[in-house]
Scaffold this motif. Sequence first.
Motif, PDB file in Angstrom:
ATOM      1  N   VAL A 282      13.159   4.164  -3.595  1.00  0.00           N
ATOM      2  CA  VAL A 282      13.266   4.831  -2.297  1.00  0.00           C
ATOM      3  C   VAL A 282      14.702   4.698  -1.799  1.00  0.00           C
ATOM      4  N   GLU A 283      15.392   5.817  -1.635  1.00  0.00           N
ATOM      5  CA  GLU A 283      16.804   5.741  -1.220  1.00  0.00           C
ATOM      6  C   GLU A 283      16.944   5.479   0.268  1.00  0.00           C
ATOM      7  N   ARG A 284      16.185   6.241   1.050  1.00  0.00           N
ATOM      8  CA  ARG A 284      16.258   6.086   2.497  1.00  0.00           C
ATOM      9  C   ARG A 284      14.847   6.090   3.054  1.00  0.00           C
ATOM     10  N   ALA A 285      14.644   5.284   4.089  1.00  0.00           N
ATOM     11  CA  ALA A 285      13.306   5.228   4.665  1.00  0.00           C
ATOM     12  C   ALA A 285      13.398   4.990   6.157  1.00  0.00           C
ATOM     13  N   VAL A 286      12.358   5.398   6.834  1.00  0.00           N
ATOM     14  CA  VAL A 286      12.177   5.018   8.232  1.00  0.00           C
ATOM     15  C   VAL A 286      11.488   3.659   8.219  1.00  0.00           C
ATOM     16  N   LEU A 287      12.092   2.685   8.857  1.00  0.00           N
ATOM     17  CA  LEU A 287      11.500   1.353   8.882  1.00  0.00           C
ATOM     18  C   LEU A 287      10.791   1.131  10.215  1.00  0.00           C
ATOM     19  N   VAL A 288       9.535   0.755  10.127  1.00  0.00           N
ATOM     20  CA  VAL A 288       8.770   0.436  11.323  1.00  0.00           C
ATOM     21  C   VAL A 288       8.310  -1.016  11.195  1.00  0.00           C
ATOM     22  N   GLY A 289       8.769  -1.826  12.143  1.00  0.00           N
ATOM     23  CA  GLY A 289       8.416  -3.237  12.077  1.00  0.00           C
ATOM     24  C   GLY A 289       7.702  -3.689  13.324  1.00  0.00           C
TER      25      GLY A 289
ATOM     26  N   ALA B  69       0.861  -1.179   0.000  1.00  0.00           N
ATOM     27  CA  ALA B  69       0.000   0.000   0.000  1.00  0.00           C
ATOM     28  C   ALA B  69       0.893   1.222   0.000  1.00  0.00           C
ATOM     29  N   ASP B  70       0.423   2.271  -0.588  1.00  0.00           N
ATOM     30  CA  ASP B  70       1.234   3.489  -0.771  1.00  0.00           C
ATOM     31  C   ASP B  70       0.323   4.670  -0.479  1.00  0.00           C
ATOM     32  N   ARG B  71       0.589   5.332   0.643  1.00  0.00           N
ATOM     33  CA  ARG B  71      -0.306   6.431   1.035  1.00  0.00           C
ATOM     34  C   ARG B  71       0.510   7.686   1.330  1.00  0.00           C
ATOM     35  N   GLY B  72      -0.063   8.823   1.101  1.00  0.00           N
ATOM     36  CA  GLY B  72       0.521  10.089   1.503  1.00  0.00           C
ATOM     37  C   GLY B  72       1.734  10.496   0.687  1.00  0.00           C
ATOM     38  N   GLU B  73       2.254  11.654   1.030  1.00  0.00           N
ATOM     39  CA  GLU B  73       3.415  12.192   0.322  1.00  0.00           C
ATOM     40  C   GLU B  73       4.374  12.799   1.321  1.00  0.00           C
ATOM     41  N   GLY B  74       5.656  12.814   0.978  1.00  0.00           N
ATOM     42  CA  GLY B  74       6.655  13.454   1.832  1.00  0.00           C
ATOM     43  C   GLY B  74       7.773  12.490   2.177  1.00  0.00           C
ATOM     44  N   ALA B  75       9.025  12.994   2.070  1.00  0.00           N
ATOM     45  CA  ALA B  75      10.182  12.147   2.332  1.00  0.00           C
ATOM     46  C   ALA B  75      10.725  12.440   3.744  1.00  0.00           C
ATOM     47  N   PRO B  76      11.474  11.551   4.348  1.00  0.00           N
ATOM     48  CA  PRO B  76      11.664  10.184   3.829  1.00  0.00           C
ATOM     49  C   PRO B  76      10.425   9.336   4.108  1.00  0.00           C
ATOM     50  N   PRO B  77      10.156   8.387   3.238  1.00  0.00           N
ATOM     51  CA  PRO B  77       8.972   7.561   3.471  1.00  0.00           C
ATOM     52  C   PRO B  77       9.152   6.690   4.710  1.00  0.00           C
ATOM     53  N   MET B  78       8.036   6.305   5.259  1.00  0.00           N
ATOM     54  CA  MET B  78       8.030   5.326   6.351  1.00  0.00           C
ATOM     55  C   MET B  78       7.535   4.002   5.758  1.00  0.00           C
ATOM     56  N   VAL B  79       8.268   2.920   6.063  1.00  0.00           N
ATOM     57  CA  VAL B  79       7.878   1.600   5.550  1.00  0.00           C
ATOM     58  C   VAL B  79       7.436   0.730   6.723  1.00  0.00           C
ATOM     59  N   LEU B  80       6.233   0.223   6.632  1.00  0.00           N
ATOM     60  CA  LEU B  80       5.667  -0.589   7.716  1.00  0.00           C
ATOM     61  C   LEU B  80       5.815  -2.069   7.368  1.00  0.00           C
ATOM     62  N   ILE B  81       6.420  -2.828   8.303  1.00  0.00           N
ATOM     63  CA  ILE B  81       6.707  -4.246   8.059  1.00  0.00           C
ATOM     64  C   ILE B  81       5.996  -5.071   9.140  1.00  0.00           C
TER      65      ILE B  81
ATOM     66  N   VAL C 264       3.803   6.853   3.262  1.00  0.00           N
ATOM     67  CA  VAL C 264       3.893   5.621   4.052  1.00  0.00           C
ATOM     68  C   VAL C 264       3.660   4.435   3.132  1.00  0.00           C
ATOM     69  N   LEU C 265       4.577   3.494   3.198  1.00  0.00           N
ATOM     70  CA  LEU C 265       4.451   2.249   2.431  1.00  0.00           C
ATOM     71  C   LEU C 265       4.279   1.105   3.412  1.00  0.00           C
ATOM     72  N   ALA C 266       3.381   0.197   3.077  1.00  0.00           N
ATOM     73  CA  ALA C 266       3.254  -1.020   3.893  1.00  0.00           C
ATOM     74  C   ALA C 266       3.251  -2.194   2.933  1.00  0.00           C
ATOM     75  N   LEU C 267       4.091  -3.186   3.214  1.00  0.00           N
ATOM     76  CA  LEU C 267       4.172  -4.308   2.281  1.00  0.00           C
ATOM     77  C   LEU C 267       3.763  -5.609   2.958  1.00  0.00           C
ATOM     78  N   ASP C 268       3.380  -6.569   2.127  1.00  0.00           N
ATOM     79  CA  ASP C 268       3.245  -7.954   2.593  1.00  0.00           C
ATOM     80  C   ASP C 268       4.585  -8.636   2.365  1.00  0.00           C
ATOM     81  N   LEU C 269       5.186  -9.156   3.428  1.00  0.00           N
ATOM     82  CA  LEU C 269       6.430  -9.906   3.280  1.00  0.00           C
ATOM     83  C   LEU C 269       6.169 -11.172   2.457  1.00  0.00           C
TER      84      LEU C 269
END
Lengths: 335, 327, 370
Positions: free
Chosen positions: C197-204, C126-138, C161-166
């Motif tokens: 995405v070069e750099r991201a905040v990773l939230v797991g 899922a890909d929501r919102g705008e603004g760097a650096p993105p936050m990636v939800l794991i 904010v990006l959220a992926l299915d592993l």
Amino acid sequence: MARKISMKDAINEALDQEMTRDPSVIVMGEDIVGGTGSPGEADAWGGVLGVTKGLYAKHGDRLMDTPLSESAYIGAAVGAAACGMRPVAELMFIDFMGVCLDEIFNQAAKFKYMFGGKAQTPVVIRAMVGAGFRAAAQHSQMLTPVFTHIPGLKVVCPSNAYDAKGLLIQSIRDNDPVIFCEHKNLYAHETEVPDEPYAIPFAEANVVREGGDVTIVAYGLMVHRATEAADRLAREGVECEVVDLRTLSPIDMDAVLESVEGTGRLVCVDEASPRCSIAADVSAQVAQHAFKALKGPVQMVTPPHTPVPFSPALEDLYIPSAERVMEAVRATMVA
Amino acid sequence: MAENPFPLGRDQLLAAYRTMRTIREFEERLHVDFSRGDIPGFVHLYAGEEASAAGIMMHLTDKDRIASTHRGHGHCIAKGVDVKAMMGEIYGKVTGSCRGKGGSMHIADLDKGMMGANGILGAGAPLACGAGLAAKFRGDGGVGVSFVGDGASNQGMFLESLNLAAVWNLPVVFVVENNGYAESTSVEWAVAVDSYVDRAAGFGLPGVTVDGTDFFAVHEAAGEIVARAREGGGPALLECKMCRFYGHFEGDAQTYRGAGEVEDLRANRDCIKIFAQRVTETGVIRPAELTAIDREVLDLIEQAVAEAKAAPLPTAADLLTDVYVSY
Amino acid sequence: MSQSSIVAIVMPKWGLSMEEGRVNEWLVEEGARIAVGDALLEVETEKIAGTVEATDAGLLRRRVAEPGEVYPVKALLGVMAEPEVGDAEIDAFVAAQAAALEAAAESEPEPRYHFVEVGGRRLRYADRGEGAPPMVLIHGFGGDLDNWLFNIDALAAGRRVLALDLPGHGQSSKEVGDGSLATLAATVVGFLDALGVERAVLVGHSMGAAVAMQVAADAPERVSGLGLIAAVGLGPEIDAEYIAGFVAAASRRELKPWVERLFADRALVTRQLVEDLLRYKRIDGVAEALGGLSRALIDAGQQRIGLVATARASRVPVVVIWGSADAIIPAAHAHALGDAARVVVIDGAGHMVQMEAASKVNAALLEHLG
């Protein structure tokens, strides 16, 4: 899950994916390809209602049209199953079982037991069931109880596209003979269905709606009548729990009993004729195992004990309606 | 040693004799034990018909599947099913081929290509089509063989199967074991055509009729038909005209038979006697060799009966097992 | 008085598939003074039951939503405004909101999910919102991106904010290779590459937090912050029984008690939540994937993976968030990183703390990683 597809397409996809996965899966039946040997196009029909359309193009001769000889080809499917294949035979209408029943109930159903465990017969027999098509007495029956009566057979009757795909895949992978009943009035019904293959285990009823007042047990098209009744009753303040049996043999009586323990009231909805029906069986088992939980009389909603009539005026009276289910629910609450 | 005029070597001739003799002794012994009340249920004996089973089965291997009839002991033995397990089964013991759950009419051994004796007349024909179909998909050269009697040859399942096998060009052989009687009813009355060759032709199949008391005739005809089916040449029908020494089932008073009919069959149309006479009069086999086999077969049957009688019965736990692979 | 001083309380969108919710009951009276984070109403969706929390402070003037009724996402549930705003203005506001909702319903909905090919596997995100650096939800073991259903939109208010299915999860390919943390971490790096995405905040969350720490170790230049929620890898203890039970459960009755262990408030586990998990577990390859991952995670009843040193070595901001009532991994692990991380322990929440105490988790993430 984003994709919604019809039950017809879900069945087609299950066959397609299992044929791709397992070369021992073969599919046979009258006109399941359509046009074999005819001057026109090959793959003309894909079954009388188009359920197997397109599979011939992908899997070729593993789909076989048959002559109009149900005994021979159902028997051949049974024999091939005993020899290591996984045939799926389509019988078109379950009403045609009469002309080939021996190969099902005396052969397929009994090989394992009769041969002391040495044989297994992983055959699936698909057949359309149910009324509402103005198809009259010989093309409309819900003959599920005929088959649940016979040890050695498994009987499946999905109520929606998601269940149809997962239960058909399980049926094909299952090592016992399975009678797979497809309600023709549900073919167009759409639900969310994953595009990947998945199997739904047998004897795992689905509680499609939770409620604490009355348990309604149903399968096939009747699940939709039951949920319609439950939705309408909820507006009156009566909360019904709807249990979709999904498989009738084996049957998930634990789920039924667990629900009845909670509600104390039971309505069984069945499109089969009333005598010795699934509804009668479930009612009897609940009476036997959960009598103390019951707060009111068990109700059965079934067609009358008549053949399926042709005239729409009569057929609409024949098929259990949501209104009749609602009446039955109220009747359980009298006592 | 005399020159061998037969299409079979000495070992094969002796093996054929052993098969037929084993079937005969097995059935004769059952006749006796059944009349003593030792055997539950009912049995249908193959005595007199041995040349058919032996002559056809010599062309088959374990990958070839046969669907048998209610009169299936001979087919089982000729297909290689263990004789002691068969006897155990007929006695209803847990040591039986089917652990005592099938009995005489349902002896099966899938590993040997024996898809089961069958209590439903004609039901085996579609099953043999299925065996042929499976072999065709696998491309393993296997064939399906369907046995029916003259009675079951009138069943819809059988007739539908002739057409299906022809339409699908299956490697299937249909054997009609015509012993003249469907239970008590004469084939002359119950089968409207005079010749099974004609009936086969009606379904687009080649058909052959042979004297089923002549092992060599059966063997030769079956050899051609089986080889053709194996090579993709399609199905065919083989009629073996033969003799049933006993009644439809044990206890059948056989009042429908003509006077002296059975005595005449035993004296003049005994397929084993005919076989023995031909192989010994040519000098290919010595009578003493056959006598030795007779003794060994008698011992085997005696042992089989003794072991069956001594074997344990199934227990209550066995009642509930093997209904499903999983439930 | 302008309408900007009128604040709408709307039906939230919990997760990408939520279209409507049923209001069970109001938890506050008209006339009540509301603070940010106050529980306003109980709402039930087909996926989960939850509480609508106040995102603004104010005076509750109007309870628009009726208990028992179903409202679409973004429908007006209530109105906050100061006393000087007249009732007529509030009436007009309610009418205008209803008209706007109707107009919005007629426009085309944006796609809920996207798919991308990474290392031969198809990943859903899922890909929501705008603004760097993105936050990636794991998400964690057995979860999927819908585990962030109460978080994603709130977090995406000011950034992408990006959220992926592993792999092995959700609608991503079910094949997980060796199932190792390295493989999952490489997949996340590949995911960042694929999206440019070069750099991201990773939230797991849980296992996803271990993946995030591993990415920070393997590709430190790609990570600008770490949010570690109920993390795997910060201590030996774990409820191995849960993992085994979750993997083995094949039916609703078997699965429900295990799922209940994930929450402090078991009432949150709805029929549909369990059904969705069953639907996932039935898919071909999932059993093998979960089996492989669980063997990589657990050995002899304890966590195999120790990432304390790895995480301490990281030079980016780290926040560790835990529910005090976590029954899967003890909340004591929250302090494993010492002064290398900010620690937020949320009282009374279970392992699925990001669902059970969504606004507190969101606030903590925004505060420390924003």
